[in-house]
Design a protein around this motif. Structure first.
Motif, short mmCIF file in Angstrom:
data_model
loop_
_atom_site.label_atom_id
_atom_site.label_comp_id
_atom_site.label_asym_id
_atom_site.label_seq_id
_atom_site.Cartn_x
_atom_site.Cartn_y
_atom_site.Cartn_z
N GLU A 151 -0.87 25.14 -75.78
CA GLU A 151 -1.99 26.04 -74.95
C GLU A 151 -2.87 24.53 -74.23
O GLU A 151 -3.78 24.83 -73.19
N HIS A 152 -2.83 23.72 -74.51
CA HIS A 152 -3.32 22.44 -74.26
C HIS A 152 -2.98 22.25 -72.79
O HIS A 152 -4.26 21.80 -72.06
N VAL A 153 -1.64 21.84 -72.60
CA VAL A 153 -0.86 21.56 -71.31
C VAL A 153 -1.03 23.20 -70.42
O VAL A 153 -1.27 22.20 -69.14
N CYS A 154 -1.22 23.95 -70.85
CA CYS A 154 -1.97 25.46 -69.98
C CYS A 154 -3.09 25.12 -68.88
O CYS A 154 -3.32 25.10 -68.40
N MET A 155 -4.10 24.40 -69.79
CA MET A 155 -5.52 24.42 -69.78
C MET A 155 -5.70 23.02 -68.49
O MET A 155 -6.22 22.97 -67.71
N LEU A 156 -4.51 22.22 -69.51
CA LEU A 156 -4.85 20.71 -67.75
C LEU A 156 -4.01 21.50 -66.57
O LEU A 156 -4.69 21.06 -66.16
N GLN A 157 -3.47 22.17 -66.76
CA GLN A 157 -2.74 22.08 -65.25
C GLN A 157 -3.29 23.08 -65.02
O GLN A 157 -3.92 22.48 -63.34
N PRO A 207 -3.37 9.65 -68.02
CA PRO A 207 -1.30 9.78 -68.49
C PRO A 207 -1.47 11.56 -69.87
O PRO A 207 -0.74 11.30 -70.23
N GLU A 208 -3.10 12.29 -69.72
CA GLU A 208 -2.53 12.82 -70.48
C GLU A 208 -2.25 13.93 -70.55
O GLU A 208 -1.97 14.12 -69.30
N LEU A 209 -0.72 14.70 -71.71
CA LEU A 209 0.78 15.41 -71.12
C LEU A 209 0.21 16.24 -71.53
O LEU A 209 0.39 17.84 -71.83
N GLY A 210 -1.22 16.87 -72.55
CA GLY A 210 -1.26 17.90 -73.46
C GLY A 210 -0.16 17.79 -75.15
O GLY A 210 0.43 17.32 -74.65
N HIS A 211 -1.08 18.11 -75.71
CA HIS A 211 -0.29 18.03 -77.20
C HIS A 211 0.13 18.79 -77.70
O HIS A 211 1.62 19.14 -78.20
N GLU A 259 0.32 11.12 -53.00
CA GLU A 259 1.26 11.02 -53.88
C GLU A 259 0.40 11.29 -55.28
O GLU A 259 2.20 11.53 -56.55
N LEU A 260 -0.31 10.37 -55.90
CA LEU A 260 -1.03 10.44 -57.29
C LEU A 260 -0.93 12.00 -57.42
O LEU A 260 -0.11 12.58 -58.82
N ILE A 261 -1.63 12.45 -57.06
CA ILE A 261 -1.75 14.12 -57.33
C ILE A 261 -0.85 14.53 -57.54
O ILE A 261 0.18 15.63 -58.27
N GLU A 262 0.99 14.63 -56.43
CA GLU A 262 2.22 15.20 -56.63
C GLU A 262 2.62 14.46 -57.74
O GLU A 262 2.87 15.53 -58.12
N THR A 263 2.36 13.33 -58.21
CA THR A 263 3.41 12.77 -59.41
C THR A 263 2.49 13.68 -60.76
O THR A 263 3.31 13.38 -61.46
N ARG A 264 1.09 13.82 -60.77
CA ARG A 264 0.67 14.11 -61.87
C ARG A 264 1.00 16.04 -61.61
O ARG A 264 0.95 16.20 -62.88
N THR A 265 1.82 16.21 -61.10
CA THR A 265 1.70 17.93 -60.80
C THR A 265 3.36 17.84 -61.56
O THR A 265 3.40 19.18 -62.80
N GLN A 266 4.15 17.24 -61.23
CA GLN A 266 5.46 17.21 -61.93
C GLN A 266 5.25 16.50 -63.30
O GLN A 266 6.12 17.32 -63.96
N MET A 267 4.58 15.78 -63.39
CA MET A 267 4.07 15.39 -64.87
C MET A 267 3.57 16.69 -65.10
O MET A 267 4.55 16.64 -66.83
N ASP A 314 4.01 20.41 -65.13
CA ASP A 314 5.07 20.63 -64.91
C ASP A 314 6.27 20.97 -65.96
O ASP A 314 6.61 20.81 -66.96
N ALA A 315 6.50 19.50 -65.88
CA ALA A 315 7.50 18.76 -67.27
C ALA A 315 6.87 18.82 -68.70
O ALA A 315 7.74 19.16 -69.34
N SER A 316 5.80 18.40 -69.10
CA SER A 316 5.18 18.72 -69.88
C SER A 316 4.88 20.22 -70.14
O SER A 316 5.75 20.30 -71.22
N TYR A 317 4.98 20.75 -70.04
CA TYR A 317 4.46 22.65 -70.33
C TYR A 317 6.10 23.12 -70.03
O TYR A 317 6.29 23.43 -71.10
N ARG A 318 6.61 23.04 -69.03
CA ARG A 318 8.40 22.85 -69.80
C ARG A 318 8.62 22.70 -71.01
O ARG A 318 9.37 23.45 -71.50
#
Length: 129
Positions: free
Chosen positions: A30-36, A23-27, A91-99, A101-105
């Motif tokens: 910079e954190h979300v960029c690293m997670l991505q 569930p980690e989406l970055g705080h 499907e989980l990988i695609e969902t996490r990628t989308q999540m 991406d939304a956190s990044y934006r």
């Protein structure tokens, strides 16, 4: 041998699901960029290795079923179970990628807003009374 391979693959998929379900989406930005970046590498590795292993398992299962193996029904069940687990992981990988991406934006928006606010304050402070 096929049973061991399917069990091993299902275990590998289950281990990968733990990461994909995070569930980690970055705080912050910079954190979300690293997670991505990390997750992109994880997804690339998982899809590459997994596709190869699942295809190999399917080929063995198909060969055994086509040869008229006595346990063809059980083999078909293992194959279906494996393909379903693999599809769920993708499907989980695609969902996490989308999540991510939304956190990044979102974090990029906040980051940009802070920059603009800083520029506004700098300009205000440099203006004469």
């Amino acid at each position: 041998m096929l049973n061991r391979e399917v069990d091993d693959l299902l275990q590998w998929i289950a281990e990968r699901e733990v990461v994909a379900k995070s569930p980690e989406l970055g705080h912050d930005f910079e954190h979300v960029c690293m997670l991505q970046d990390r997750f992109r590498e994880f997804a690339r590795e998982t899809e590459g290795i997994g596709t190869e292993r699942v295809n190999a398992g399917n080929e063995i299962a198909d060969a055994l079923m086509n040869a008229g193996h006595a346990d063809a029904a059980q083999i078909a069940q293992w194959k279906d179970q494996l393909n379903e687990a693999w599809g769920d992981l993708l499907e989980l990988i695609e969902t996490r990628t989308q999540m991510l991406d939304a956190s990044y934006r979102l974090h990029k928006y906040y980051y940009d807003c802070r920059d603009v606010l800083g520029m506004i304050l700098e300009k205000q402070n440099s203006m004469s009374a």
